[in-house]
Structures are given as structure tokens and as C-alpha cells.
Motif scaffolding. Structure first.
Motif: not given
Lengths: 233, 233
Positions: A143, A145, A147-149, A152, A222-223
Motif C-alpha cells: 500500500k 509503495l 499509494l504514496r510518493t 511521503q 499521511l501515515p
């Protein structure tokens, strides 16, 4: 028969409820490996012959492609188990294992593990719980890898370390090459990500990190879980 | 007591060796859900109350970030199990589950599963093997995401489908949005990747795919295993 490593095995969260005699027997059949840093315990593609418990140190679980690129899939801290899925699958190791620091590892032969799993349902249940935990760790990583840059991801990683240390100043637990691979980026990308996070109050000096504004960093990265109140000062 | 779904459960590779009576009992306690396409079976963040077996159809295991982005972590085909790790962890669902096509699912209540795991070591062992297989699926995915470009990932995905169909002409099993998310890219990136793969003999017309040169595609995409000889024509 008691054993020096029984207590270590019982430090595995899932093993706390397993009968002490069983854990002792498992520990007693293990062979202890004292390994210097950067020792390859086994290679990707090799045949699993043991299940391992990391007692002390840090282990990198590594992947490589057929054109020779390599990465760190995950980093294990003590006490944790590894190589169980490979051993049970009947296939080859999908990952290699390398010590990132001097490490002590307990290796339990496949035959012993299989016999004990057949005899003790409580042990099997503990292994199932442990494997479920590892599965969920990888779900979180996939997730992360997808969903985040990469910036982030670094932010979330630093917030997690801050939570773990209950402090906004801490040191990186291993070198930046390993962190870059663990987070799925190049070393150059990691440097750029650290630079980008300065705008969110992340100060770095070598391995020393200081988070000046946890709330601002969390709002950006956004953890998955809210950052613990104590880390937010 | 025998049950309509006993044979389906035994189609799970790890359940083939479990005593038929135990599998029947497990199947008999399950509730069958007949779900139209695009039905959310459970949401990320909800509390797990059942373990599921996918009997027919396709299930997407989805992840979302707190700013509302979403992705597909994995796609399950029958027969397979899901939600086991979440149920055993005592935590919340890290992923949601949604039907990608009309699906039939057997839901086994948490209490039943826990009781049967306590009673039957062979069942627990089968669950451990199944969980190990799922863990290894995610290990492969993490390596894929970290070691390959998105175009290589698409190439490997098409080679795997070709292997599965024992044919170089086949149809994509679900829509391109899902494929893009499963492979960790945007819809636009997927279009670009398909265009880039034309140079390696990949022809596409809607969902119809034809691989003109499997060897050349494999040399570029570098799949983990050698592509089966029969697929190379």
C-alpha cells in the motif's frame, strides 16, 4: 530441558502463549549462528533447510533481478522469525538474508520444525499468527509503495521511527542505502526526498534526525495511523 | 455432514491433505454470499468477523489512503481464502474486499474458525501453508515493484498470463484500471507501457492480447522464472 534461547523465543509476541516446554524443546534443537555484519546467511534461489529466529542484530531480506539489480524487501529486528514461508512452501528462497549488523541467529532444521508442527497444535497456531503478522507487514508495504510518493514514504518512515522512540530527535537505525531500498527508491531519490522534507520541519545531520513539526509532516505524508500524541510534543 | 462446498474447499491446494470430515465441517458452518459485481464485502478499517473462501468470481483486495486515493493490492481467483490474517491479528482490515465480477463467497464465522483451529492440528497446518503462499505472493509483488520499471512489470504480467493460458493469444482477465492498480501505475502509465511494449511484439486490441515474440519480451521484462517452452511456440 531449558535453554539459553527459550526466553528469546518467548519474546516473539505470538510465542508468549505457547507452552514453555514446547518452546524450550524448539530452542534446544536450534543451532546458534554468530554472524559478522554483511554476512549472507542464504541466497535467493537456494533451497530452504532451516527456519530462523533473529536473536540479536538486524537482518535484511533482499531481492534481486536476473540482470543483477538488488533491493531490500524488508528489515527484521529482534526478536523475529524468518524463512518460515519458504521452508513450508517446498520451493526456493524468494529472498536472500544478509546481516546488516553483527547478528545472532538461531537456526532450526526443517525436519525438527515439521515434526514439532505435527505434534503441537499450539505451536502451529503461533506460527500461523506470526505468518499473518508478516503478511500484514507486506500488505502495508505494498500500500505504501502504491499509494504514496517516495517523499511521503520517507515522511511516514520518519514518523514511525519517531513514534517508536517516543522522541522527535533520533538516529536512523541503518544506513541510507538500506533505507532507500526498503522504501523503494534510489539513493539519489532519497537525498531529494530528505531535501524536500525540510519544508516540513525535517532536519538531518548524517544519521541524526530532528522533526520540528510532526503535525505538519503527518499532514503531508499521511501515515496510516494517527501519530501518537506524545510524539507531537 | 457433507456439504456442497466441501469439494471447493478441497480445491485449495493446502486443503487437499486435510481430513475430508474436517473440511466438510468447516464448509457446513459457512454462510454463502452470492454477490453481484462491484459489491464491497468489507471495508478497509472495519473489524474482521469472518474468514472467506472465494468459490466463484474474482475479488479485489483494495487499499486506500487517508486522502482518498485507492489501489488494488491483489486480485484473487477461485478457489482461494482471504481475510484470515486480519481475523487472526485481532486488528482491523488493512484492505477492503470488492467483487470484480459476480462472485460466490463462503464466509466462516471467526468463532467457528477459532474453535476448529484449536481442535484440528492438520487444519491449522493447512492454514499456515496457505498463509505462507499468500506471504510469498506479496514478496513477489514487492520485488516486482522495487526491481522493475512499470513497463517491465506489464511485460512480466502478460508473460504470466500467456504461461497460464498456454497460448500467446489471450484476453486480459479484468479491466485495465484494475490491471494498472495491481501493477502499481496510473491508467495513463499503463497506456504508455502498452505502447512501449509494441517494440517487443505485444499487440493489443481492447482486451485481446497477442504476443508475437515471447523470447524478446522476456529478455526485456526479465520475469522471475523462465517462460515455459510451450508459450514460446
Amino acid at each position: 530441558m531449558s535453554n539459553l534461547y527459550t526466553e528469546h523465543l518467548r519474546a516473539l509476541p505470538e510465542f508468549a502463549s505457547v507452552d514453555a516446554t514446547i518452546v524450550s524443546r524448539l530452542a534446544a534443537t536450534g543451532e546458534v549462528f554468530e554472524l559478522p555484519a554483511d554476512t549472507v546467511l542464504y541466497e535467493q534461489g537456494s533451497t530452504p533447510d532451516r527456519f530462523y529466529i533473529l536473536i540479536e542484530g538486524k537482518i535484511g531480506l533482499t531481492g534481486r533481478s536476473s540482470d543483477g539489480r538488488s533491493t531490500v524487501v524488508d528489515v527484521l529486528m529482534p526478536v523475529d522469525q524468518f524463512a518460515l514461508a519458504a521452508l513450508l512452501s517446498g520451493g526456493e528462497h524468494l529472498m536472500g538474508a544478509v546481516t546488516l549488523t553483527p547478528s545472532r541467529v538461531l537456526g532450526i532444521p526443517a525436519a525438527t520444525l515439521n515434526r514439532m508442527l505435527g505434534e503441537d497444535p499450539c505451536l502451529t497456531r503461533a506460527m500461523l499468527a506470526s505468518m499473518s503478522r508478516h503478511y500484514r507487514t507486506l500488505v502495508r508495504q505494498v500500500k505504501d509503495l502504491k499509494l504514496r510518493t517516495s517523499t511521503q514514504r520517507l515522511g511516514c518512515y520518519l514518523l514511525a521511527l519517531s513514534d517508536e522512540h517516543h522522541a522527535t530527535s533520533f538516529r536512523l537505525p541503518y544506513d541510507k542505502r538500506i533505507i532507500a531500498e526498503r522504501l523503494g527508491m534510489t539513493r539519489e531519490n532519497l537525498s531529494r526526498a530528505f531535501a524536500a522534507l525540510r519544508a516540513y520541519g525535517v532536519e538531518t545531520r548524517g544519521a541524526a534526525i530532528k522533526l520540528d513539526n510532526v503535525a505538519r509532516l503527518a499532514a503531508y505524508a499521511l501515515p496510516d495511523r494517527p501519530v501518537a500524541a506524545e510524539a507531537a510534543e
